[in-house]
Design an enzyme around this catalytic site. Structure first.
Site, PDB file in Angstrom:
ATOM      1  N   CYS A  93       0.846  -1.208   0.000  1.00 12.13           N
ATOM      2  CA  CYS A  93       0.000   0.000   0.000  1.00 12.13           C
ATOM      3  C   CYS A  93       0.874   1.249   0.000  1.00 12.13           C
ATOM      4  O   CYS A  93       0.593   2.221  -0.707  1.00 12.13           O
ATOM      5  CB  CYS A  93      -0.911   0.017   1.219  1.00 12.13           C
ATOM      6  N   ASP A 492      33.580  20.073  19.494  1.00  8.65           N
ATOM      7  CA  ASP A 492      34.018  21.443  19.705  1.00  8.65           C
ATOM      8  C   ASP A 492      34.332  21.571  21.193  1.00  8.65           C
ATOM      9  O   ASP A 492      33.792  20.828  22.013  1.00  8.65           O
ATOM     10  CB  ASP A 492      32.895  22.404  19.313  1.00  8.65           C
ATOM     11  N   ASP A 694      28.057  23.632  19.291  1.00 10.71           N
ATOM     12  CA  ASP A 694      26.946  24.462  19.768  1.00 10.71           C
ATOM     13  C   ASP A 694      26.924  25.861  19.185  1.00 10.71           C
ATOM     14  O   ASP A 694      25.998  26.617  19.438  1.00 10.71           O
ATOM     15  CB  ASP A 694      26.997  24.571  21.295  1.00 10.71           C
TER      16      ASP A 694
END
Length: 806
Positions: A93, A492, A694
């Site tokens: 389907c 980082d 960030d």
């Protein structure tokens, strides 16, 4: 289950990609234009991603939304449309709906998810939603409103969901009673007309759904599970009717009404169990939706008025009483309290909040009265963004699912060929066409590909949902799947492994004791907003020092600060300030050199008393390592993952952090563009690399990595670039992200194994006459239920930190 408001039940989500916006005023203008469109209930426009998210009633046309954007002076490039679909039962389907939608002019890509019963369509601006809906209907399915409650698109009914299963079982039970009698040497047999009367309503009324869906599939030139069930049970039913009316001499013919009726009953049971289980996979979304309060208490003209949350505006002051759920994102203007954000960030302990602290809508206030200034409402709140991210991840299609889709496209036609070959082979070989037909029926029934279509999406739904519960937001299914293979994580430094702001890491007195020197330094700095001044104040507050009063405070630009305390002039600042004042710093020069080599900033405290200048202390400032960073690195290394730190800081500072944390490798003095190149270098040998950052400067590296992981404590740009967002600044969540990815991928492989093994083993057994149609029906029903239930086991997952506490 969380209650769903009428607005939610009749709302569909659309996303537009808008070009030409350059500033915040552009965003405001676009939002204002879209809100004027009748039927639009909520709008959120993001400048960084150039996307508009619109919640509107289903009758709002895309053309109206595009026209509103154009009237505001901007253009729509690409739009995302989510369509709820009813009637899909298997992987075949899914393939048929995707193919139908993909043929609509202007559609760029389509992803249909069986578990959420939704299609995500990326299309050119101005595409007709009616054309998309017509494509779904022409494929044999119905369009439904997107409710955000996966697996529950169907219309509510006064009768319980299980009534067709119960009625079908009640009608089928007398038919199989004779089979049980044989086990005890009894020969029970209902009259043929009674068997026919019991089986007919099961076949054509309760099983009518299979005929309707199967016929639509035939008209669309394809096949699905319903077609297989309809063909198989109709063959057994038709044979029984034929034998009922054909004389068989004195012996009573054996009829097969029980086979057709019981198979339908078992398939209905399997679908009901599957629906119940699928509803559980959406528990995470419902839990998040339940966090949305319906009302808020707003202070207007000095009076507290209770209003609907939808009517709260940015800038309104919201009163939050003890124990209440906070209704909006905002900043505290009055009051102190403990705020429980566990269901949003995964943070297990309540956080102390005071004036100017930010609070998140959906979190729970403790025992204090808070006055909160509203900073975000509607679709722009943190909770709304979280729900949107989780929904997007659950609706997305993992790369491994593409293989399943390709298999499903040819699966049903191949099964029909095998069933026909079984019928003809047995018929011509043995001459027993009754048995041949029963064997062909068993092939059709065992082959239903329900489990195949559910294997991947259910595991992804549960995996992303449980991760969100603990503060790990996985934006797309591909990130979840790829993360299991990560063998190197690049970090980082600033804001990721360290706290991201300077702290007083050392104070060395030249005379007196350290606490006295800190008290004097804080006395000089009180009132200053300089980052180093705030670091001194935090250190003094942590030791509960009483600060002396200062007078004639004077800022010395580029040098430091000067003030008088108890008739003594105190100076705090750089080495250059000490040179200007003629103060000898040789006594602490070795310590200063050591700190500077480690990348720390050095300040000096001196006094001038009775015309005599003397050195009092050295203060060293540095970006301190997060308390849990070392545990995070240890967890990754225990998983066999190599750790690398990429930073723009000097080599001394980088080496100190890397050594303290036990990081395998570090690269210092790296520019943002060089970070992306460093990620490419790490990937050069085929290693799957994740990047954790960030800041804006981390965005290129996050995009270059196989998996980008952003801290929600950082910038929006980083979060939009990354595939995974960590809702709190705990670096241990990185290892937890890889862990939940591996467990989810393991569930996907287990589910696919079971889905395939049922068919690979069952179809040959049925073709060789070793599988009764009733047993085949039971196995097929159990396969779907077992796949979904296996995925639900992921709900027991918890982060390593919480497991270790137990």
């Amino acid at each position: 289950m969380a209650a769903t408001s009428p607005a939610q039940q009749t709302t569909q989500e659309q996303r537009l990609q808008i070009t030409g916006m350059t500033c915040a005023s552009c965003v405001a203008r676009v939002e204002k234009g879209l809100r004027k469109v009748p039927g639009v209930s909520d709008v959120s426009v993001n400048l960084a991603t150039e996307q508009a998210s619109i919640s509107a009633s289903p009758d709002v046309s895309t053309a109206d939304l595009v026209a509103a954007v154009q009237q505001a002076g901007y253009e729509v490039a690409v739009q995302e449309i989510n369509i709820g679909i009813q009637g899909m039962t298997c992987a075949s389907c899914v393939g048929r709906v995707e193919k139908a939608l993909g043929k609509v002019p202007g559609v760029r890509s389509v992803s249909v998810n069986l578990a959420t019963e939704q299609a995500r369509v990326m299309a050119n601006a101005g595409i007709s939603q009616e054309a998309l809906q017509q494509a779904v209907r022409s494929a044999g399915y119905e369009v439904a409103a997107v409710t955000g409650d996966a697996g529950s698109q169907t219309k509510p009914s006064r009768l319980p969901e299980w009534w067709p299963v119960a009625l079908s079982a009640a009608l089928s039970l007398p038919l199989i009673a004779q089979m049980f009698g044989l086990l005890f040497g009894q020969h029970w047999a209902l009259p043929g007309w009674v068997q026919w009367a019991l089986a007919t309503p099961v076949q054509f009324w309760l099983g009518g759904r299979f005929y309707r869906a199967g016929w639509k599939a035939v008209k669309a030139g394809a096949g699905n599970m319903d077609l297989l069930v309809a063909l198989g049970t109709s063959a057994a039913y038709g044979l029984s009717v034929y034998l009922l009316f054909v004389p068989a001499g004195h012996a009573m013919q054996h009829l097969y009404f029980e086979a057709s009726a019981v198979v339908i009953t078992l398939v209905l049971l399997g679908k009901w169990l599957e629906t119940r289980a699928k509803r559980e996979t959406a528990a995470a979304i419902r839990a998040l939706q339940a966090l949305r309060p319906d009302t808020a208490r707003v202070r207007r003209d000095g009076v507290d008025v209770e209003v609907a949350v939808a009517s709260v505006q940015v800038g309104d002051l919201v009163v939050v009483r003890p124990g209440e759920r906070i209704a909006v994102d905002g900043a505290i203007r009055e009051g102190h309290s403990e705020v429980d954000e566990s269901l949003i960030t995964g943070e297990s302990l309540p956080l102390s909040k005071g004036p100017d602290a930010h609070v998140t809508g959906g979190s729970v206030n403790g025992d204090g009265l808070l006055l909160v200034e509203t900073l975000a409402v509607g679709a722009e709140t943190t909770l709304a963004r979280i729900i949107r991210m989780v929904e997007n991840a659950q609706a997305a299609k993992a790369p491994i699912q593409r293989l399943v889709d390709k298999v499903s496209e040819v699966f049903v036609p191949v099964v029909l060929v095998i069933a026909l070959a079984t019928l003809l082979g047995w018929g011509f070989t043995t001459g027993d066409w009754q048995q041949a037909l029963l064997n062909a029926v068993a092939v059709l029934v065992i082959a239903c590909p329900c489990a195949l279509g559910l294997a991947t999406p259910t595991a992804i739904m549960v995996g992303t949902g449980v991760a969100a519960r603990y503060g790990i937001l996985i934006k797309d299914a591909e990130a979840l799947e790829v993360a299991h293979a990560v063998r190197c994580v690049a970090f980082d430094k600033t804001g990721t492994l360290t706290v991201g702001h300077p702290d007083l890491v050392a104070l060395e007195p030249a005379t007196g004791n350290a606490d006295d020197m800190l008290r004097l330094a804080a006395g000089v700095q009180q009132g200053s907003e300089h980052p180093l001044a705030r670091a001194v104040m935090r250190a003094a507050a942590a030791k509960h020092l009483a600060l002396p009063g200062a007078s004639t405070v004077k800022a010395l630009p580029g040098l430091g600060i000067e003030a008088q305390i108890d008739s003594v002039t105190l100076s705090l600042g750089s080495s250059r300030l000490m040179q200007n004042l003629g103060i000898d710093t040789a006594a602490l020069a070795a310590s200063a050199a050591r700190h500077e080599q480690a990348g720390r900033s050095v300040s000096w405290l001196a006094q001038n008393k009775d015309g005599q200048a003397t050195l009092l202390a050295l203060l060293a400032f540095g970006d301190t390592i997060k308390p849990l960073a070392q545990a995070a690195i240890a967890q990754l290394q225990a998983q066999g993952v190599r750790t690398v730190m990429l930073t723009g800081d000097n080599p001394g500072s980088a080496a100190a952090v890397a050594q303290a944390l036990g990081i395998d490798e570090f690269k210092a003095e790296i520019l943002p563009a060089d970070k992306a190149q460093a990620i490419s270098d790490l990937k050069a040998d085929g290693t799957v690399v994740a990047m954790v950052g960030d800041g804006i400067n981390d965005a290129p590296a996050l995009a270059a990595a196989d998996v980008g992981i952003a801290m929600a404590t950082g910038t929006d740009v980083a979060m939009h670039t990354a595939g995974v967002t960590l809702m709190r600044g705990d670096p241990r969540l990185v290892a937890d992200t890889l862990d939940i990815s591996r467990r989810t991928y393991r569930k996907i492989r287990q589910n696919l194994f079971w889905a395939f093994i049922y068919n690979l083993v069952g179809i040959p057994l049925a073709a060789f006459g070793l599988l009764n149609p009733v047993i085949a029906g039971a196995a097929m029903a159990f396969s779907s239920f077992s796949v979904v239930s296996n995925a639900l086991l992921l709900r027991r997952w918890r982060p390593a930190g919480q497991r270790n506490q137990d």
